[in-house]
Design a protein around this motif. Sequence first.
Motif, PDB file in Angstrom:
ATOM      1  N   PHE A   1       0.862  -1.178   0.000  1.00  0.00           N
ATOM      2  CA  PHE A   1       0.000   0.000   0.000  1.00  0.00           C
ATOM      3  C   PHE A   1       0.904   1.235   0.000  1.00  0.00           C
ATOM      4  N   ALA A   2       0.654   2.182  -0.905  1.00  0.00           N
ATOM      5  CA  ALA A   2       1.593   3.296  -1.058  1.00  0.00           C
ATOM      6  C   ALA A   2       0.890   4.566  -1.492  1.00  0.00           C
ATOM      7  N   ILE A   3       1.530   5.684  -1.170  1.00  0.00           N
ATOM      8  CA  ILE A   3       1.216   6.958  -1.809  1.00  0.00           C
ATOM      9  C   ILE A   3       2.502   7.543  -2.376  1.00  0.00           C
ATOM     10  N   ASP A   4       2.346   8.275  -3.464  1.00  0.00           N
ATOM     11  CA  ASP A   4       3.392   9.133  -4.003  1.00  0.00           C
ATOM     12  C   ASP A   4       2.873  10.557  -3.885  1.00  0.00           C
ATOM     13  N   TRP A   5       3.556  11.335  -3.077  1.00  0.00           N
ATOM     14  CA  TRP A   5       3.054  12.651  -2.638  1.00  0.00           C
ATOM     15  C   TRP A   5       4.004  13.719  -3.144  1.00  0.00           C
ATOM     16  N   SER A   6       3.479  14.648  -3.917  1.00  0.00           N
ATOM     17  CA  SER A   6       4.259  15.774  -4.422  1.00  0.00           C
ATOM     18  C   SER A   6       3.510  17.060  -4.083  1.00  0.00           C
ATOM     19  N   PRO A   7       4.105  18.220  -4.341  1.00  0.00           N
ATOM     20  CA  PRO A   7       3.404  19.463  -3.999  1.00  0.00           C
ATOM     21  C   PRO A   7       2.050  19.623  -4.672  1.00  0.00           C
ATOM     22  N   ASN A   8       1.847  18.995  -5.833  1.00  0.00           N
ATOM     23  CA  ASN A   8       0.585  19.213  -6.538  1.00  0.00           C
ATOM     24  C   ASN A   8      -0.289  17.975  -6.661  1.00  0.00           C
ATOM     25  N   SER A   9       0.036  16.895  -5.936  1.00  0.00           N
ATOM     26  CA  SER A   9      -0.824  15.716  -6.021  1.00  0.00           C
ATOM     27  C   SER A   9      -0.471  14.700  -4.946  1.00  0.00           C
ATOM     28  N   ILE A  10      -1.456  13.840  -4.646  1.00  0.00           N
ATOM     29  CA  ILE A  10      -1.252  12.626  -3.854  1.00  0.00           C
ATOM     30  C   ILE A  10      -1.830  11.487  -4.684  1.00  0.00           C
ATOM     31  N   VAL A  11      -1.013  10.454  -4.892  1.00  0.00           N
ATOM     32  CA  VAL A  11      -1.409   9.327  -5.742  1.00  0.00           C
ATOM     33  C   VAL A  11      -1.373   8.055  -4.911  1.00  0.00           C
ATOM     34  N   TRP A  12      -2.502   7.338  -4.874  1.00  0.00           N
ATOM     35  CA  TRP A  12      -2.597   6.084  -4.115  1.00  0.00           C
ATOM     36  C   TRP A  12      -2.416   4.895  -5.046  1.00  0.00           C
ATOM     37  N   SER A  13      -1.764   3.848  -4.531  1.00  0.00           N
ATOM     38  CA  SER A  13      -1.620   2.621  -5.313  1.00  0.00           C
ATOM     39  C   SER A  13      -1.648   1.412  -4.392  1.00  0.00           C
TER      40      SER A  13
ATOM     41  N   ASP B   1      -0.121  -2.543  -4.723  1.00  0.00           N
ATOM     42  CA  ASP B   1       0.710  -3.466  -5.508  1.00  0.00           C
ATOM     43  C   ASP B   1       1.131  -2.847  -6.836  1.00  0.00           C
ATOM     44  N   GLY B   2       1.396  -1.529  -6.807  1.00  0.00           N
ATOM     45  CA  GLY B   2       1.870  -0.832  -7.997  1.00  0.00           C
ATOM     46  C   GLY B   2       0.786  -0.336  -8.927  1.00  0.00           C
ATOM     47  N   THR B   3      -0.479  -0.640  -8.647  1.00  0.00           N
ATOM     48  CA  THR B   3      -1.593  -0.181  -9.482  1.00  0.00           C
ATOM     49  C   THR B   3      -2.182   1.094  -8.890  1.00  0.00           C
ATOM     50  N   THR B   4      -2.098   2.185  -9.640  1.00  0.00           N
ATOM     51  CA  THR B   4      -2.659   3.460  -9.199  1.00  0.00           C
ATOM     52  C   THR B   4      -4.182   3.397  -9.247  1.00  0.00           C
ATOM     53  N   TYR B   5      -4.838   3.866  -8.181  1.00  0.00           N
ATOM     54  CA  TYR B   5      -6.301   3.866  -8.205  1.00  0.00           C
ATOM     55  C   TYR B   5      -6.927   5.211  -7.868  1.00  0.00           C
ATOM     56  N   LYS B   6      -6.146   6.182  -7.399  1.00  0.00           N
ATOM     57  CA  LYS B   6      -6.717   7.496  -7.119  1.00  0.00           C
ATOM     58  C   LYS B   6      -5.630   8.552  -7.133  1.00  0.00           C
ATOM     59  N   THR B   7      -5.949   9.696  -7.738  1.00  0.00           N
ATOM     60  CA  THR B   7      -5.078  10.864  -7.715  1.00  0.00           C
ATOM     61  C   THR B   7      -5.892  12.054  -7.237  1.00  0.00           C
TER      62      THR B   7
ATOM     63  N   LEU C   1      -2.645  12.458 -21.409  1.00  0.00           N
ATOM     64  CA  LEU C   1      -2.528  12.227 -19.969  1.00  0.00           C
ATOM     65  C   LEU C   1      -3.283  10.950 -19.649  1.00  0.00           C
ATOM     66  N   TYR C   2      -2.679  10.082 -18.831  1.00  0.00           N
ATOM     67  CA  TYR C   2      -3.327   8.814 -18.543  1.00  0.00           C
ATOM     68  C   TYR C   2      -2.864   8.316 -17.173  1.00  0.00           C
ATOM     69  N   THR C   3      -3.724   7.546 -16.510  1.00  0.00           N
ATOM     70  CA  THR C   3      -3.355   6.945 -15.225  1.00  0.00           C
ATOM     71  C   THR C   3      -2.043   6.167 -15.361  1.00  0.00           C
ATOM     72  N   CYS C   4      -1.142   6.394 -14.433  1.00  0.00           N
ATOM     73  CA  CYS C   4       0.175   5.759 -14.493  1.00  0.00           C
ATOM     74  C   CYS C   4       0.037   4.246 -14.337  1.00  0.00           C
ATOM     75  N   ASN C   5       0.647   3.488 -15.248  1.00  0.00           N
ATOM     76  CA  ASN C   5       0.518   2.030 -15.224  1.00  0.00           C
ATOM     77  C   ASN C   5       1.850   1.293 -15.367  1.00  0.00           C
ATOM     78  N   GLY C   6       2.956   2.038 -15.415  1.00  0.00           N
ATOM     79  CA  GLY C   6       4.270   1.413 -15.422  1.00  0.00           C
ATOM     80  C   GLY C   6       4.740   0.904 -16.771  1.00  0.00           C
ATOM     81  N   THR C   7       3.969   1.116 -17.837  1.00  0.00           N
ATOM     82  CA  THR C   7       4.375   0.642 -19.157  1.00  0.00           C
ATOM     83  C   THR C   7       5.398   1.585 -19.782  1.00  0.00           C
ATOM     84  N   ASN C   8       6.094   1.079 -20.806  1.00  0.00           N
ATOM     85  CA  ASN C   8       7.092   1.905 -21.490  1.00  0.00           C
ATOM     86  C   ASN C   8       6.473   3.043 -22.278  1.00  0.00           C
TER      87      ASN C   8
END
Length: 420
Positions: free
Chosen positions: A217-229, A231-237, A363-370
């Motif tokens: 369970f993770a968040i990636d937190w920057s000044p302009n967003s919080i992104v929840w994931s 197992d590496g799958t983003t589900y909310k920004t 722009l698209y939900t981050c999914n880890g693809t190339n």
Amino acid sequence: MAAAHRARHWSFGGVVLVVTAALVAAVLISFSGSVAPRADAAVAAQTWSDEFDGVAGHAPDGAKWTLETGGSGFGNHELQYYTNSTSNAALDGQGHLVITARKNTDAGLGCWYGQCQYTSARLNTARTFTQAYGRFEARIKIPRGQGIWPAFWMLGNDLGTVGWPNSGEIDIMENIGREPNTVHGTVHGPGYSGAGGLGAAYSLPGGRAFADDFHVFAIDWSPNSIVWSVDGTTYKTLTPADTGGKKWVFDHPFFIILNLAVGGDWPGSPDGSTAFPQTMTVDYVRASSSGSAPVARPIRGIGGMCVDVAGASSADRTPIQLHNCTGNAAQQWTVGNDGTVRAFGKCLDVAGGSTADGAIVQLYTCNGTNAQKWTYTAAHDFTNVGANKCLDAKGNSSADGTRLQTWRCTGAAGQKWTLG
């Protein structure tokens, strides 16, 4: 959303006394002047962790965690008494912390409703570690059962001075036992707390239960967003725009909390189907600077025009274009050491993973693809890893509204980009 049913998740009896004691100030790390080519980019720096290595039966590391105690209900009419006993929080000798909720056998423990029915544990890092921005993650196997409420979450380090919800709360993972397939990610702040918290739920595919295995369970937190994931799958920004004009309070250091509650306003009480003891097993908790916590900044191209999210929309498949530079959030991008280029917490993406000249950039939900990984070169090209082609202003135009695409790299002015 289901997470909005809960009232609040803090306690003046526990956390505030800890917060007002002695907080360690977090250092906010950002990009320096110019961005290096990808080959020279800094690796994301781990700033804090606990891998829970140690002898079975020992308490969690007191240099990292404070164990809160009490049976006040913690603002939610929870039923457990939090103890500092190893019967409720201990290492298992296999690299895990095990938080255990038990039926109480101590007649001397009093809760807000009378003699306590249950004991459990709640740990925080308020005295030992706080940080603003970056990645916060934990690998956890949660418990199960009606009335069981595990959580991995964060509170602002100014809780003791400004109070809740002005300090902010970030719930990285919450689960209520009656939803074995679902976890919730939520934020609470002034004007969007309690029933008005902002967030989303994530459910495992195939109806699987989270209690059956470990999950990250993770968040990636920057000044302009919080992104929840999960197992590496983003589900909310979430971005500042999502507060509807209310104050975005996620701009200062927060501390980490792990707890296992029993009962409360949101999950309800245990019933005859709920088995005890229940365990929340934590493999690790980690915080990192997410590649030196990249700062959001404009990307400028031909004619000094800015790379812009059309209509300032965070919806998937929103086109990317050139626009006069305005400084708004639609033109603020972070370039991460994972190869992603992000705005509104979503990724710069080549539609359909296309390798053709003229492929749409969106722009698209981050999914880890190339299709979402880019190399910023010393020649000031953004090269898409999947297509090995350059980010390109269509027709080499600098006109307002010019759409961006990928194209074979030619060195043209429409393929040159500067950051900041």
